[in-house]
Design a protein around this motif. Sequence first.
Motif, PDB file in Angstrom:
ATOM      1  N   VAL A 214     -12.957  21.737  51.415  1.00  0.00           N
ATOM      2  CA  VAL A 214     -13.616  22.418  50.295  1.00  0.00           C
ATOM      3  C   VAL A 214     -13.376  21.689  48.977  1.00  0.00           C
ATOM      4  CG1 VAL A 214     -13.699  24.669  51.385  1.00  0.00           C
ATOM      5  CG2 VAL A 214     -11.748  24.084  49.988  1.00  0.00           C
ATOM      6  N   ARG A 215     -12.234  21.032  48.841  1.00  0.00           N
ATOM      7  CA  ARG A 215     -12.004  20.246  47.623  1.00  0.00           C
ATOM      8  C   ARG A 215     -13.063  19.149  47.507  1.00  0.00           C
ATOM      9  NH1 ARG A 215      -6.354  17.288  46.748  1.00  0.00           N
ATOM     10  NH2 ARG A 215      -6.796  16.796  48.910  1.00  0.00           N
ATOM     11  N   GLN A 216     -13.339  18.445  48.607  1.00  0.00           N
ATOM     12  CA  GLN A 216     -14.356  17.393  48.598  1.00  0.00           C
ATOM     13  C   GLN A 216     -15.745  17.978  48.347  1.00  0.00           C
ATOM     14  OE1 GLN A 216     -14.153  14.093  48.559  1.00  0.00           O
ATOM     15  NE2 GLN A 216     -16.374  13.995  48.423  1.00  0.00           N
ATOM     16  N   TYR A 217     -16.059  19.078  49.014  1.00  0.00           N
ATOM     17  CA  TYR A 217     -17.366  19.715  48.856  1.00  0.00           C
ATOM     18  C   TYR A 217     -17.591  20.160  47.410  1.00  0.00           C
ATOM     19  CZ  TYR A 217     -21.131  23.068  49.236  1.00  0.00           C
ATOM     20  OH  TYR A 217     -22.300  23.747  49.032  1.00  0.00           O
ATOM     21  N   LEU A 218     -16.616  20.848  46.829  1.00  0.00           N
ATOM     22  CA  LEU A 218     -16.778  21.334  45.462  1.00  0.00           C
ATOM     23  C   LEU A 218     -16.755  20.190  44.448  1.00  0.00           C
ATOM     24  CD1 LEU A 218     -14.766  24.664  45.613  1.00  0.00           C
ATOM     25  CD2 LEU A 218     -17.258  24.368  45.457  1.00  0.00           C
ATOM     26  N   HIS A 219     -16.032  19.135  44.744  1.00  0.00           N
ATOM     27  CA  HIS A 219     -16.038  17.952  43.867  1.00  0.00           C
ATOM     28  C   HIS A 219     -17.456  17.381  43.779  1.00  0.00           C
ATOM     29  CE1 HIS A 219     -14.571  14.442  41.783  1.00  0.00           C
ATOM     30  NE2 HIS A 219     -15.249  13.693  42.644  1.00  0.00           N
ATOM     31  N   GLU A 220     -18.186  17.405  44.877  1.00  0.00           N
ATOM     32  CA  GLU A 220     -19.576  16.928  44.881  1.00  0.00           C
ATOM     33  C   GLU A 220     -20.470  17.796  43.991  1.00  0.00           C
ATOM     34  OE1 GLU A 220     -20.668  16.876  49.000  1.00  0.00           O
ATOM     35  OE2 GLU A 220     -19.201  15.312  49.470  1.00  0.00           O
ATOM     36  N   HIS A 221     -20.036  19.005  43.707  1.00  0.00           N
ATOM     37  CA  HIS A 221     -20.765  19.913  42.812  1.00  0.00           C
ATOM     38  C   HIS A 221     -20.120  19.978  41.430  1.00  0.00           C
ATOM     39  CE1 HIS A 221     -23.700  21.531  45.663  1.00  0.00           C
ATOM     40  NE2 HIS A 221     -22.752  21.330  46.565  1.00  0.00           N
ATOM     41  N   GLN A 222     -19.342  18.961  41.090  1.00  0.00           N
ATOM     42  CA  GLN A 222     -18.730  18.777  39.768  1.00  0.00           C
ATOM     43  C   GLN A 222     -17.623  19.771  39.445  1.00  0.00           C
ATOM     44  OE1 GLN A 222     -22.031  18.716  37.056  1.00  0.00           O
ATOM     45  NE2 GLN A 222     -22.893  16.876  37.971  1.00  0.00           N
ATOM     46  N   PHE A 223     -16.999  20.358  40.449  1.00  0.00           N
ATOM     47  CA  PHE A 223     -15.828  21.203  40.238  1.00  0.00           C
ATOM     48  C   PHE A 223     -14.585  20.340  40.317  1.00  0.00           C
ATOM     49  CE2 PHE A 223     -18.867  24.418  41.381  1.00  0.00           C
ATOM     50  CZ  PHE A 223     -18.435  25.568  40.745  1.00  0.00           C
ATOM     51  N   SER A 224     -13.564  20.756  39.601  1.00  0.00           N
ATOM     52  CA  SER A 224     -12.286  20.042  39.680  1.00  0.00           C
ATOM     53  C   SER A 224     -11.154  21.047  39.844  1.00  0.00           C
ATOM     54  CB  SER A 224     -12.056  19.208  38.416  1.00  0.00           C
ATOM     55  OG  SER A 224     -11.969  20.043  37.286  1.00  0.00           O
ATOM     56  N   LEU A 225     -10.091  20.579  40.442  1.00  0.00           N
ATOM     57  CA  LEU A 225      -8.907  21.411  40.604  1.00  0.00           C
ATOM     58  C   LEU A 225      -8.057  21.346  39.346  1.00  0.00           C
ATOM     59  CD1 LEU A 225      -7.221  23.214  42.454  1.00  0.00           C
ATOM     60  CD2 LEU A 225      -6.120  21.155  43.321  1.00  0.00           C
ATOM     61  N   GLY A 226      -7.958  20.188  38.753  1.00  0.00           N
ATOM     62  CA  GLY A 226      -7.175  20.038  37.533  1.00  0.00           C
ATOM     63  C   GLY A 226      -5.764  20.552  37.700  1.00  0.00           C
ATOM     64  N   GLY A 227      -5.219  21.181  36.682  1.00  0.00           N
ATOM     65  CA  GLY A 227      -3.867  21.725  36.735  1.00  0.00           C
ATOM     66  C   GLY A 227      -3.839  23.188  37.123  1.00  0.00           C
ATOM     67  N   ASN A 228      -4.964  23.700  37.589  1.00  0.00           N
ATOM     68  CA  ASN A 228      -5.079  25.128  37.871  1.00  0.00           C
ATOM     69  C   ASN A 228      -4.704  25.481  39.302  1.00  0.00           C
ATOM     70  OD1 ASN A 228      -6.049  25.822  35.310  1.00  0.00           O
ATOM     71  ND2 ASN A 228      -8.038  25.011  35.859  1.00  0.00           N
ATOM     72  N   TRP A 229      -3.488  25.125  39.705  1.00  0.00           N
ATOM     73  CA  TRP A 229      -3.059  25.479  41.056  1.00  0.00           C
ATOM     74  C   TRP A 229      -1.535  25.549  41.099  1.00  0.00           C
ATOM     75  CZ3 TRP A 229       0.192  22.276  43.830  1.00  0.00           C
ATOM     76  CH2 TRP A 229       0.347  20.995  43.327  1.00  0.00           C
ATOM     77  N   ASP A 230      -1.040  26.249  42.084  1.00  0.00           N
ATOM     78  CA  ASP A 230       0.370  26.164  42.463  1.00  0.00           C
ATOM     79  C   ASP A 230       0.385  26.203  43.977  1.00  0.00           C
ATOM     80  OD1 ASP A 230       0.333  28.844  43.322  1.00  0.00           O
ATOM     81  OD2 ASP A 230       1.224  29.576  41.475  1.00  0.00           O
ATOM     82  N   TYR A 231       1.502  26.394  44.577  1.00  0.00           N
ATOM     83  CA  TYR A 231       1.590  26.301  46.032  1.00  0.00           C
ATOM     84  C   TYR A 231       0.978  27.487  46.767  1.00  0.00           C
ATOM     85  CZ  TYR A 231       4.523  22.416  44.827  1.00  0.00           C
ATOM     86  OH  TYR A 231       4.975  21.233  44.298  1.00  0.00           O
ATOM     87  N   GLU A 232       0.640  28.554  46.053  1.00  0.00           N
ATOM     88  CA  GLU A 232       0.109  29.755  46.685  1.00  0.00           C
ATOM     89  C   GLU A 232      -1.330  30.094  46.301  1.00  0.00           C
ATOM     90  OE1 GLU A 232       2.914  32.701  45.546  1.00  0.00           O
ATOM     91  OE2 GLU A 232       4.488  31.909  46.822  1.00  0.00           O
ATOM     92  N   HIS A 233      -1.800  29.610  45.165  1.00  0.00           N
ATOM     93  CA  HIS A 233      -3.165  29.913  44.731  1.00  0.00           C
ATOM     94  C   HIS A 233      -3.619  28.910  43.673  1.00  0.00           C
ATOM     95  CE1 HIS A 233      -0.825  31.897  41.569  1.00  0.00           C
ATOM     96  NE2 HIS A 233      -1.892  31.766  40.824  1.00  0.00           N
ATOM     97  N   GLY A 234      -4.893  28.995  43.321  1.00  0.00           N
ATOM     98  CA  GLY A 234      -5.412  28.102  42.294  1.00  0.00           C
ATOM     99  C   GLY A 234      -6.859  28.428  41.976  1.00  0.00           C
ATOM    100  N   TYR A 235      -7.484  27.501  41.225  1.00  0.00           N
ATOM    101  CA  TYR A 235      -8.859  27.680  40.785  1.00  0.00           C
ATOM    102  C   TYR A 235      -9.580  26.348  40.823  1.00  0.00           C
ATOM    103  CZ  TYR A 235      -6.821  31.843  38.664  1.00  0.00           C
ATOM    104  OH  TYR A 235      -6.150  33.018  38.448  1.00  0.00           O
ATOM    105  N   PHE A 236     -10.824  26.394  41.267  1.00  0.00           N
ATOM    106  CA  PHE A 236     -11.730  25.268  41.083  1.00  0.00           C
ATOM    107  C   PHE A 236     -12.581  25.608  39.878  1.00  0.00           C
ATOM    108  CE2 PHE A 236     -10.750  24.579  45.571  1.00  0.00           C
ATOM    109  CZ  PHE A 236     -10.511  23.218  45.568  1.00  0.00           C
ATOM    110  N   ASP A 237     -12.688  24.669  38.939  1.00  0.00           N
ATOM    111  CA  ASP A 237     -13.396  24.908  37.689  1.00  0.00           C
ATOM    112  C   ASP A 237     -14.529  23.906  37.490  1.00  0.00           C
ATOM    113  OD1 ASP A 237     -11.615  26.924  36.973  1.00  0.00           O
ATOM    114  OD2 ASP A 237     -10.326  25.574  35.835  1.00  0.00           O
ATOM    115  N   ARG A 238     -15.590  24.379  36.846  1.00  0.00           N
ATOM    116  CA  ARG A 238     -16.673  23.506  36.408  1.00  0.00           C
ATOM    117  C   ARG A 238     -17.084  23.961  35.016  1.00  0.00           C
ATOM    118  NH1 ARG A 238     -22.597  22.175  39.036  1.00  0.00           N
ATOM    119  NH2 ARG A 238     -23.508  21.496  37.058  1.00  0.00           N
ATOM    120  N   TYR A 239     -17.101  23.026  34.076  1.00  0.00           N
ATOM    121  CA  TYR A 239     -17.514  23.414  32.732  1.00  0.00           C
ATOM    122  C   TYR A 239     -19.031  23.556  32.705  1.00  0.00           C
ATOM    123  CZ  TYR A 239     -18.519  18.435  31.842  1.00  0.00           C
ATOM    124  OH  TYR A 239     -19.015  17.158  31.902  1.00  0.00           O
ATOM    125  N   LEU A 240     -19.483  24.498  31.875  1.00  0.00           N
ATOM    126  CA  LEU A 240     -20.905  24.793  31.769  1.00  0.00           C
ATOM    127  C   LEU A 240     -21.508  24.297  30.465  1.00  0.00           C
ATOM    128  CD1 LEU A 240     -20.847  28.442  33.195  1.00  0.00           C
ATOM    129  CD2 LEU A 240     -21.484  26.334  34.407  1.00  0.00           C
TER     130      LEU A 240
END
Length: 134
Positions: free
Chosen positions: A15-41
């Motif tokens: 899913v990281r690769q798939y969402l990266h293809e849609h311009q989402f990034s993980l950035g610093g928004n994660w820890d070992y239990e949860h996180g966020y994929f973000d895309r600026y609008l």
Amino acid sequence: MESRIANREEAFDFVRQYLHEHQFSLGGNWDYEHGYFDRYLDEARKVWLRIPFEVTHGALDGDASSTDAIVRFGSPFVLKHVYNEGLDEEAHVNTYGALFNQFQEPLDRDAPVEDKWVSKAEEVLRQVDESLPF
């Protein structure tokens, strides 16, 4: 927001690769239990489409090229950060090293989101949903 990705459980690497293809990034928004994929609008990068996830199996290391983590997605949402433009008038001198701290807190971390950004986020999610391989 409604999306077919919500509540899906998949391998993080995929899913990281798939969402990266849609311009989402993980950035610093994660820890070992949860996180966020973000895309600026917006070009100012103040309005974001965010897709939350939680790790259900394995261990997440977002900096690693590969991980065994399985994640479950939450419901996507739009958020807006409003920052004060310019230097902070109340910046202070650091007594240990005499460094000048010019960084500011956002004026509003969760500012109201205009309808045009919600519409844009819905269009991005539509594109993500239409090509979901999982």
